[in-house]
Design an enzyme around this catalytic site. Sequence first.
Site, PDB file in Angstrom:
ATOM      1  N   ASN A   2      54.405  14.483 -32.773  1.00 43.34           N
ATOM      2  CA  ASN A   2      54.248  15.839 -32.244  1.00 43.34           C
ATOM      3  C   ASN A   2      55.573  16.566 -32.469  1.00 43.34           C
ATOM      4  OD1 ASN A   2      53.916  18.144 -30.749  1.00 43.34           O
ATOM      5  ND2 ASN A   2      53.395  17.111 -28.835  1.00 43.34           N
ATOM      6  N   ARG A  18      49.886  15.996 -34.237  1.00 38.88           N
ATOM      7  CA  ARG A  18      49.345  17.076 -33.410  1.00 38.88           C
ATOM      8  C   ARG A  18      49.606  18.390 -34.145  1.00 38.88           C
ATOM      9  NH1 ARG A  18      52.076  20.343 -28.690  1.00 38.88           N
ATOM     10  NH2 ARG A  18      50.247  21.438 -27.937  1.00 38.88           N
ATOM     11  N   HIS A  59      45.095  22.973 -25.612  1.00 33.16           N
ATOM     12  CA  HIS A  59      44.989  21.743 -24.796  1.00 33.16           C
ATOM     13  C   HIS A  59      43.688  20.991 -25.113  1.00 33.16           C
ATOM     14  CE1 HIS A  59      47.479  23.835 -21.377  1.00 33.16           C
ATOM     15  NE2 HIS A  59      48.295  23.115 -22.135  1.00 33.16           N
ATOM     16  N   ARG A  64      53.708  31.830 -17.451  1.00 32.24           N
ATOM     17  CA  ARG A  64      52.825  32.792 -18.127  1.00 32.24           C
ATOM     18  C   ARG A  64      51.907  33.462 -17.118  1.00 32.24           C
ATOM     19  NH1 ARG A  64      50.971  28.362 -21.944  1.00 32.24           N
ATOM     20  NH2 ARG A  64      52.719  28.081 -23.358  1.00 32.24           N
ATOM     21  N   GLU A 124      47.288  12.592 -24.345  1.00 30.73           N
ATOM     22  CA  GLU A 124      47.004  13.267 -25.612  1.00 30.73           C
ATOM     23  C   GLU A 124      47.350  12.394 -26.821  1.00 30.73           C
ATOM     24  OE1 GLU A 124      48.930  16.611 -23.537  1.00 30.73           O
ATOM     25  OE2 GLU A 124      47.832  17.891 -24.919  1.00 30.73           O
TER      26      GLU A 124
END
Length: 403
Positions: free
Chosen positions: A7, A95, A184, A245, A388
Amino acid sequence: MIILVINTGSSSLKYQLLEMEHETVLAVGVVERIGERKALVTHKGHPGLDQEKTFEQEQAVMDHRAGLHLVLDLIVDAERGVLTSTGEIDAVGHRVVQGGESFQQTRLINNQVMAAIRDCNPLAPLHNPANLVGIEVAAHLLPDVPQAAVFDTEFHQSMPPAAFLYPLPYSYYKDLAVRRYGFHGTSHKYVFGQAAAEMDRLPAQTNAITLHLGNGCSMAAVKNGKCIDTSMGMTPLAGLMMGTRSGDIDPAIIFHLAAEKGLGVDHISDLLNKESGLKGICGSNDMRDIRRQAAAGQARATLALEMFAYRIKKYIGAYCAVLGRVDTLVFTAGIGENDCQAREDICMGLEGLGIEIDPELNRKLQNRHGPVHRKTSRVQIRVVPTNEELQIARETKALLTRG
Ligand code: ADP
């Protein structure tokens, strides 16, 4: 089968080496501050099993290629290594954040796939170029090893147009690919699969609402194993209130800020991405700090917590409506797995929707894993730690096995 999961960020490279027969992690680590003279390398071989093999060092790592070189050296290091040669690596799973509409599933990387990922760069200018660098250096250093791209967006590609289109002039979708993609996806797919397995149900007959609540937060509505809606949008800025955010706001606020304060788009983008959400309301984006502040009587912290739970509740209501029947609600990521108070606040009052949390079970949950609903609850409520990297390795393995 041994799979290396990579990743890459703009200045970091995270990795995990997995043995897939028993799905065990052989090594895990991260190279941070790539490009700086004092990059930080943290590597563990057999984490948890052999702490002595933890290696942490500050050293110059010029670029991602040097970073991956270092990682491969550590993996085969005579003292702390876990493989005798990199020839034992059967595949690399990468990823990739944004796959646009080109990628509905994991793909074996070739020149055509690289070009299609590059075409998605305008949709994820901060992430995709870094992901591509990771693929290029891995292909260079491990030229005979198949490389797979696993996209954060692929699980959400099953959304129907009514869910993924914005009510803008249609030409913006056709010409500029403006639509909801969602992110996600690897996490939502993993926790959905785990939850279905734990409930002993076929994924294709299971409906779920998955809640990934970390620093970034998103939810997905999963019907018969397929995602039919998700809260993030064309970018990860949309949907729930997050650490920094804003999530959904009235878009006209942007014009108002530009008109009243003379702010430019870059400034407003920073404001909405980095200074809003929990941080915007109470000054902190770390849920543990916010809980402490609220316990100490700080009203803004309490307000931030109320807003966070309230907005998630509204999405649960919306997703109950689009799913019709919900079999399970699945909580995951930093807040979803660890913050029992958040889970309670989110679920309380939803009894009318068949969602009944068991406060005691929820509070006493061990190892961030298991059911937390009352026996009478029509909808099961579960906590499933996300993974993940394992999901990327599973997708990569499945791709190679399919051939
Ligand atoms: P990221 O999106 O960066 O991967 P994580 O999934 O690690 O984020 O989640 C980070 C969030 O989880 C932070 O808000 C952090 O405060 C919160 N968190 C982690 N552990 C706990 C805990 N024990 N209790 C409450 N919140 C926690």
